[in-house]
Design a protein around this motif. Structure first.
Motif, PDB file in Angstrom:
ATOM      1  N   VAL A  69       0.838  -1.202   0.000  1.00  0.00           N
ATOM      2  CA  VAL A  69       0.000   0.000   0.000  1.00  0.00           C
ATOM      3  C   VAL A  69       0.873   1.251   0.000  1.00  0.00           C
ATOM      4  O   VAL A  69       0.602   2.210  -0.736  1.00  0.00           O
ATOM      5  CB  VAL A  69      -0.960  -0.005   1.216  1.00  0.00           C
ATOM      6  CG1 VAL A  69      -1.631   1.346   1.396  1.00  0.00           C
ATOM      7  CG2 VAL A  69      -1.993  -1.096   1.068  1.00  0.00           C
ATOM      8  N   GLY A  70       1.944   1.251   0.779  1.00  0.00           N
ATOM      9  CA  GLY A  70       2.842   2.402   0.835  1.00  0.00           C
ATOM     10  C   GLY A  70       3.514   2.674  -0.500  1.00  0.00           C
ATOM     11  O   GLY A  70       3.610   3.820  -0.939  1.00  0.00           O
ATOM     12  N   PHE A  71       3.956   1.626  -1.192  1.00  0.00           N
ATOM     13  CA  PHE A  71       4.583   1.821  -2.495  1.00  0.00           C
ATOM     14  C   PHE A  71       3.548   2.206  -3.555  1.00  0.00           C
ATOM     15  O   PHE A  71       3.870   2.929  -4.493  1.00  0.00           O
ATOM     16  CB  PHE A  71       5.383   0.582  -2.899  1.00  0.00           C
ATOM     17  CG  PHE A  71       6.783   0.598  -2.360  1.00  0.00           C
ATOM     18  CD1 PHE A  71       7.807   1.165  -3.090  1.00  0.00           C
ATOM     19  CD2 PHE A  71       7.073   0.069  -1.119  1.00  0.00           C
ATOM     20  CE1 PHE A  71       9.095   1.199  -2.598  1.00  0.00           C
ATOM     21  CE2 PHE A  71       8.353   0.095  -0.613  1.00  0.00           C
ATOM     22  CZ  PHE A  71       9.375   0.660  -1.355  1.00  0.00           C
ATOM     23  N   GLY A  72       2.326   1.747  -3.393  1.00  0.00           N
ATOM     24  CA  GLY A  72       1.259   2.194  -4.293  1.00  0.00           C
ATOM     25  C   GLY A  72       0.976   3.673  -4.108  1.00  0.00           C
ATOM     26  O   GLY A  72       0.825   4.419  -5.089  1.00  0.00           O
ATOM     27  N   SER A 130       3.083   5.790  -3.020  1.00  0.00           N
ATOM     28  CA  SER A 130       4.261   6.478  -3.539  1.00  0.00           C
ATOM     29  C   SER A 130       4.184   6.631  -5.050  1.00  0.00           C
ATOM     30  O   SER A 130       4.553   7.676  -5.595  1.00  0.00           O
ATOM     31  CB  SER A 130       5.525   5.715  -3.154  1.00  0.00           C
ATOM     32  OG  SER A 130       6.651   6.276  -3.770  1.00  0.00           O
ATOM     33  N   ALA A 131       3.697   5.607  -5.731  1.00  0.00           N
ATOM     34  CA  ALA A 131       3.559   5.700  -7.188  1.00  0.00           C
ATOM     35  C   ALA A 131       2.563   6.790  -7.569  1.00  0.00           C
ATOM     36  O   ALA A 131       2.813   7.568  -8.498  1.00  0.00           O
ATOM     37  CB  ALA A 131       3.124   4.350  -7.749  1.00  0.00           C
ATOM     38  N   PHE A 157       1.814   9.398  -5.715  1.00  0.00           N
ATOM     39  CA  PHE A 157       2.424  10.665  -5.338  1.00  0.00           C
ATOM     40  C   PHE A 157       3.434  11.137  -6.384  1.00  0.00           C
ATOM     41  O   PHE A 157       3.424  12.294  -6.802  1.00  0.00           O
ATOM     42  CB  PHE A 157       3.101  10.505  -3.971  1.00  0.00           C
ATOM     43  CG  PHE A 157       3.807  11.740  -3.488  1.00  0.00           C
ATOM     44  CD1 PHE A 157       3.093  12.851  -3.081  1.00  0.00           C
ATOM     45  CD2 PHE A 157       5.187  11.782  -3.432  1.00  0.00           C
ATOM     46  CE1 PHE A 157       3.736  13.980  -2.621  1.00  0.00           C
ATOM     47  CE2 PHE A 157       5.841  12.907  -2.979  1.00  0.00           C
ATOM     48  CZ  PHE A 157       5.114  14.009  -2.577  1.00  0.00           C
ATOM     49  N   VAL A 158       4.296  10.242  -6.848  1.00  0.00           N
ATOM     50  CA  VAL A 158       5.302  10.616  -7.845  1.00  0.00           C
ATOM     51  C   VAL A 158       4.625  10.956  -9.172  1.00  0.00           C
ATOM     52  O   VAL A 158       5.016  11.904  -9.856  1.00  0.00           O
ATOM     53  CB  VAL A 158       6.353   9.496  -7.998  1.00  0.00           C
ATOM     54  CG1 VAL A 158       7.265   9.757  -9.182  1.00  0.00           C
ATOM     55  CG2 VAL A 158       7.175   9.375  -6.727  1.00  0.00           C
ATOM     56  N   ALA A 159       3.588  10.201  -9.525  1.00  0.00           N
ATOM     57  CA  ALA A 159       2.855  10.505 -10.760  1.00  0.00           C
ATOM     58  C   ALA A 159       2.218  11.895 -10.686  1.00  0.00           C
ATOM     59  O   ALA A 159       2.247  12.653 -11.671  1.00  0.00           O
ATOM     60  CB  ALA A 159       1.798   9.441 -11.019  1.00  0.00           C
ATOM     61  N   MET A 160       1.660  12.238  -9.538  1.00  0.00           N
ATOM     62  CA  MET A 160       1.075  13.571  -9.372  1.00  0.00           C
ATOM     63  C   MET A 160       2.151  14.662  -9.409  1.00  0.00           C
ATOM     64  O   MET A 160       1.934  15.730  -9.973  1.00  0.00           O
ATOM     65  CB  MET A 160       0.295  13.648  -8.056  1.00  0.00           C
ATOM     66  CG  MET A 160      -0.935  12.762  -8.017  1.00  0.00           C
ATOM     67  SD  MET A 160      -2.180  13.259  -9.185  1.00  0.00           S
ATOM     68  CE  MET A 160      -2.766  14.736  -8.419  1.00  0.00           C
ATOM     69  N   LEU A 161       3.308  14.384  -8.789  1.00  0.00           N
ATOM     70  CA  LEU A 161       4.405  15.345  -8.852  1.00  0.00           C
ATOM     71  C   LEU A 161       4.812  15.635 -10.294  1.00  0.00           C
ATOM     72  O   LEU A 161       5.016  16.790 -10.681  1.00  0.00           O
ATOM     73  CB  LEU A 161       5.625  14.810  -8.100  1.00  0.00           C
ATOM     74  CG  LEU A 161       5.708  15.003  -6.607  1.00  0.00           C
ATOM     75  CD1 LEU A 161       6.975  14.347  -6.070  1.00  0.00           C
ATOM     76  CD2 LEU A 161       5.690  16.456  -6.233  1.00  0.00           C
ATOM     77  N   LEU A 162       4.929  14.577 -11.083  1.00  0.00           N
ATOM     78  CA  LEU A 162       5.364  14.753 -12.464  1.00  0.00           C
ATOM     79  C   LEU A 162       4.259  15.351 -13.332  1.00  0.00           C
ATOM     80  O   LEU A 162       4.515  16.181 -14.200  1.00  0.00           O
ATOM     81  CB  LEU A 162       5.829  13.409 -13.033  1.00  0.00           C
ATOM     82  CG  LEU A 162       7.052  12.800 -12.340  1.00  0.00           C
ATOM     83  CD1 LEU A 162       7.367  11.437 -12.911  1.00  0.00           C
ATOM     84  CD2 LEU A 162       8.247  13.724 -12.421  1.00  0.00           C
ATOM     85  N   ILE A 189      12.630   6.535 -10.692  1.00  0.00           N
ATOM     86  CA  ILE A 189      12.715   5.302  -9.891  1.00  0.00           C
ATOM     87  C   ILE A 189      13.198   5.626  -8.478  1.00  0.00           C
ATOM     88  O   ILE A 189      12.673   5.092  -7.495  1.00  0.00           O
ATOM     89  CB  ILE A 189      13.625   4.270 -10.581  1.00  0.00           C
ATOM     90  CG1 ILE A 189      12.933   3.747 -11.836  1.00  0.00           C
ATOM     91  CG2 ILE A 189      13.967   3.119  -9.646  1.00  0.00           C
ATOM     92  CD1 ILE A 189      13.800   2.874 -12.711  1.00  0.00           C
ATOM     93  N   MET A 190      14.186   6.517  -8.378  1.00  0.00           N
ATOM     94  CA  MET A 190      14.673   6.891  -7.046  1.00  0.00           C
ATOM     95  C   MET A 190      13.589   7.613  -6.240  1.00  0.00           C
ATOM     96  O   MET A 190      13.422   7.342  -5.043  1.00  0.00           O
ATOM     97  CB  MET A 190      15.917   7.768  -7.170  1.00  0.00           C
ATOM     98  CG  MET A 190      17.150   7.016  -7.603  1.00  0.00           C
ATOM     99  SD  MET A 190      18.567   8.070  -7.851  1.00  0.00           S
ATOM    100  CE  MET A 190      18.869   8.653  -6.212  1.00  0.00           C
ATOM    101  N   LEU A 191      12.859   8.507  -6.879  1.00  0.00           N
ATOM    102  CA  LEU A 191      11.750   9.182  -6.198  1.00  0.00           C
ATOM    103  C   LEU A 191      10.727   8.165  -5.701  1.00  0.00           C
ATOM    104  O   LEU A 191      10.243   8.247  -4.571  1.00  0.00           O
ATOM    105  CB  LEU A 191      11.066  10.169  -7.138  1.00  0.00           C
ATOM    106  CG  LEU A 191      11.602  11.582  -7.185  1.00  0.00           C
ATOM    107  CD1 LEU A 191      10.946  12.351  -8.328  1.00  0.00           C
ATOM    108  CD2 LEU A 191      11.359  12.290  -5.883  1.00  0.00           C
ATOM    109  N   TRP A 192      10.390   7.211  -6.558  1.00  0.00           N
ATOM    110  CA  TRP A 192       9.390   6.215  -6.204  1.00  0.00           C
ATOM    111  C   TRP A 192       9.866   5.333  -5.051  1.00  0.00           C
ATOM    112  O   TRP A 192       9.124   5.102  -4.089  1.00  0.00           O
ATOM    113  CB  TRP A 192       9.040   5.363  -7.423  1.00  0.00           C
ATOM    114  CG  TRP A 192       8.098   4.256  -7.107  1.00  0.00           C
ATOM    115  CD1 TRP A 192       6.810   4.370  -6.704  1.00  0.00           C
ATOM    116  CD2 TRP A 192       8.383   2.863  -7.144  1.00  0.00           C
ATOM    117  NE1 TRP A 192       6.267   3.127  -6.501  1.00  0.00           N
ATOM    118  CE2 TRP A 192       7.228   2.185  -6.769  1.00  0.00           C
ATOM    119  CE3 TRP A 192       9.514   2.128  -7.482  1.00  0.00           C
ATOM    120  CZ2 TRP A 192       7.164   0.805  -6.713  1.00  0.00           C
ATOM    121  CZ3 TRP A 192       9.447   0.751  -7.423  1.00  0.00           C
ATOM    122  CH2 TRP A 192       8.279   0.103  -7.044  1.00  0.00           C
ATOM    123  N   VAL A 193      11.111   4.877  -5.110  1.00  0.00           N
ATOM    124  CA  VAL A 193      11.620   3.973  -4.078  1.00  0.00           C
ATOM    125  C   VAL A 193      11.760   4.702  -2.741  1.00  0.00           C
ATOM    126  O   VAL A 193      11.311   4.192  -1.701  1.00  0.00           O
ATOM    127  CB  VAL A 193      12.968   3.352  -4.508  1.00  0.00           C
ATOM    128  CG1 VAL A 193      13.648   2.648  -3.343  1.00  0.00           C
ATOM    129  CG2 VAL A 193      12.757   2.377  -5.643  1.00  0.00           C
TER     130      VAL A 193
END
Length: 111
Positions: free
Chosen positions: A14-17, A19-20, A22-27, A49-53
């Motif tokens: 759930v946390g990595f989901g 994060s995905a 969040f990073v998609a919204m940032l971009l 990838i680094m942002l996501w991880v």
């Protein structure tokens, strides 16, 4: 598999989901021109990838901590406070000083 391990794996996913997302919204919203920077850089994929991880590690930790804190029972604990019968009394403090400094200081602290 133990229940706690299953809970941990589920919360990490759930946390990595999150994060995905969040990073998609940032971009997508191009916050601080981050999307443009990633799109125009030759190492933009590594940055994403680094942002996501790294965000995934933070979000997974927070998600797991919240789920563990919710596991506690709802009954209040911690005991009761004992009532004291004593009232607070004022205390007299001597604040007069002489030429060598306060009277109640040891000699090594006087001037």
């Amino acid at each position: 598999m133990p229940t706690l391990i299953r809970l941990y794996i589920r919360q990490v996913l759930v946390g990595f989901g999150l994060s995905a997302v969040f990073v998609a919204m940032l971009l997508h919203l191009d916050v601080a021109r981050l999307g443009q920077l990633v799109a125009n850089s030759d190492v933009g994929g590594v940055a994403v990838i680094m942002l996501w991880v790294f965000n995934g590690i933070v979000f997974a930790g927070v998600q797991f901590a919240m789920s563990i804190m919710r596991l506690s029972d709802k009954t209040p604990s911690g005991g009761t406070r004992m009532k004291t019968e004593q009232a607070l009394l004022p205390v007299r403090v001597d604040t007069r000083t002489d030429r060598n400094g306060p009277r109640n200081l040891p000699s090594q602290f006087r001037r």
